[in-house]
Design an enzyme around this catalytic site. Structure first.
Site, PDB file in Angstrom:
ATOM      1  N   LYS A  79      51.517  36.646  75.733  1.00  0.00           N
ATOM      2  CA  LYS A  79      50.315  37.444  75.382  1.00  0.00           C
ATOM      3  C   LYS A  79      50.455  37.554  73.812  1.00  0.00           C
ATOM      4  O   LYS A  79      51.433  37.660  73.493  1.00  0.00           O
ATOM      5  CB  LYS A  79      50.414  38.716  76.169  1.00  0.00           C
ATOM      6  CG  LYS A  79      51.528  39.507  75.869  1.00  0.00           C
ATOM      7  CD  LYS A  79      51.531  40.563  74.861  1.00  0.00           C
ATOM      8  CE  LYS A  79      52.707  41.482  74.743  1.00  0.00           C
ATOM      9  NZ  LYS A  79      52.942  41.946  73.537  1.00  0.00           N
ATOM     10  N   ASP A 123      54.760  45.794  80.052  1.00  0.00           N
ATOM     11  CA  ASP A 123      53.897  44.470  79.873  1.00  0.00           C
ATOM     12  C   ASP A 123      53.913  43.627  81.055  1.00  0.00           C
ATOM     13  O   ASP A 123      53.412  42.779  81.144  1.00  0.00           O
ATOM     14  CB  ASP A 123      54.508  43.712  78.652  1.00  0.00           C
ATOM     15  CG  ASP A 123      54.306  44.198  77.433  1.00  0.00           C
ATOM     16  OD1 ASP A 123      53.621  45.551  77.156  1.00  0.00           O
ATOM     17  OD2 ASP A 123      54.765  43.920  76.229  1.00  0.00           O
TER      18      ASP A 123
END
Length: 304
Positions: free
Chosen positions: A12, A139
């Protein structure tokens, strides 16, 4: 029961990371806009006599192979909920930079969780999987979901976002890592005595994602941790400057760093920025990728 299950899971980039003041529990409230990009780890799970972790790929030697590894913790968490012995071999084929601010460890956790669910036939609901992900780390839920999302709380509460096109990125890897807790401590130190506003998602940034407009996105990206990362790792400023000079639309530290991210207008521009960065002497390695990319996905199941 299957003999093995392989799951692919993406890296990401944070196109916005707004950070609030430290909470009493030590965490920080965030407005964290995640975009999954096409650099992937693959986690393969097979039955074994006991839980063990192996790893291959770039910087694999930096990956812990004990029960502190997020992939191992994910297997244990799912097994405990369902009364299963987590006796599996977790093999991680790494392509996401290690300790690079691109959620490689979180990706491995999400990948292992999905793979173990498929291997054991636990049929965990999406809500249960996301709940376990949130327990593992801020996350990890996004690594399961992929695409684009706004994370609030400490980043674990997700709202998926519309994206109107592909965004093309160049990532420059630094020659050493940065500790995420150390970067947050430096953020707290730098902000001491100042009024830190509540973190809020940028509407222009969300609009730019929805339209697929790279110029508008370039004008709106932000990372409140970047000053702290640069304070601890000043050489990153040279990498950011080299990428901007090479024609990137914008440059920023990815998450807590030390990977730096450069948005390009199209694949050709990304290739040019990457080539210039490779020869700049300011980074260890360079990768290109586009996003959004899908979240954790089962890619292989072999029969017993």
């Amino acid at each position: 029961m299957s003999a093995s299950v392989a799951v692919r899971v993406p890296a990401k980039v944070n196109v916005q990371l707004a950070v609030g003041a430290a909470r009493p529990d030590g965490f920080h409230d965030l407005a964290n806009v995640f975009l999954a990009v096409g650099l992937y780890d693959e986690v393969t799970v097979t039955p074994a006599d006991e839980l063990r972790v192996t790893c291959e790929g770039p910087d694999a030697g930096q990956v812990p192979l004990d029960r502190t590894n997020l992939a191992a913790r994910a297997a244990i968490a799912l097994a405990e909920r369902h009364g299963i012995d987590p006796a599996v071999h977790l093999h991680i084929a790494k392509d996401i930079p290690v300790a690079g601010g691109m959620a490689g460890g979180s990706a491995d956790g999400a990948g292992a969780l999905l793979a173990c669910d498929a291997l054991w036939g636990t049929h965990a609901s999406r809500e249960e999987l996301l709940d376990i992900c949130a327990e593992l780390g801020s996350d990890v839920p996004f690594s399961l979901v992929g695409g684009a999302a706004l994370g609030t709380g400490r980043g674990e509460r997700l709202r998926t976002l519309d994206v109107g096109g592909d965004f093309h990125w160049v990532f420059a890897m630094a020659d050493r890592g940065l500790s995420t807790p150390a970067v947050f401590r430096e953020f707290d130190r730098l902000g001491e005595g100042t009024g830190i506003p509540e973190p809020v998602a940028s509407q222009p940034l969300l609009d730019a994602l929805a339209k697929g407009d790279p110029d508008a996105l370039a004008a709106a990206v932000s990372n409140d941790l970047q000053p702290a990362a640069l304070s601890l790792f000043p050489e990153l400023a040279d990498t950011l400057a080299a990428g901007r000079a090479a024609g990137a639309l914008t440059a920023l530290v990815s998450g807590s760093g030390p990977t730096t991210a450069f948005l390009a207008r199209d694949p050709e521009s990304a290739a040019e920025v990457a080539e210039t960065l490779r020869s700049s002497g300011t980074c260890r390695a360079v990768r290109t990728a586009s996003g959004p990319a899908p979240g954790a996905t089962v890619v292989r199941v072999s029969g017993a």
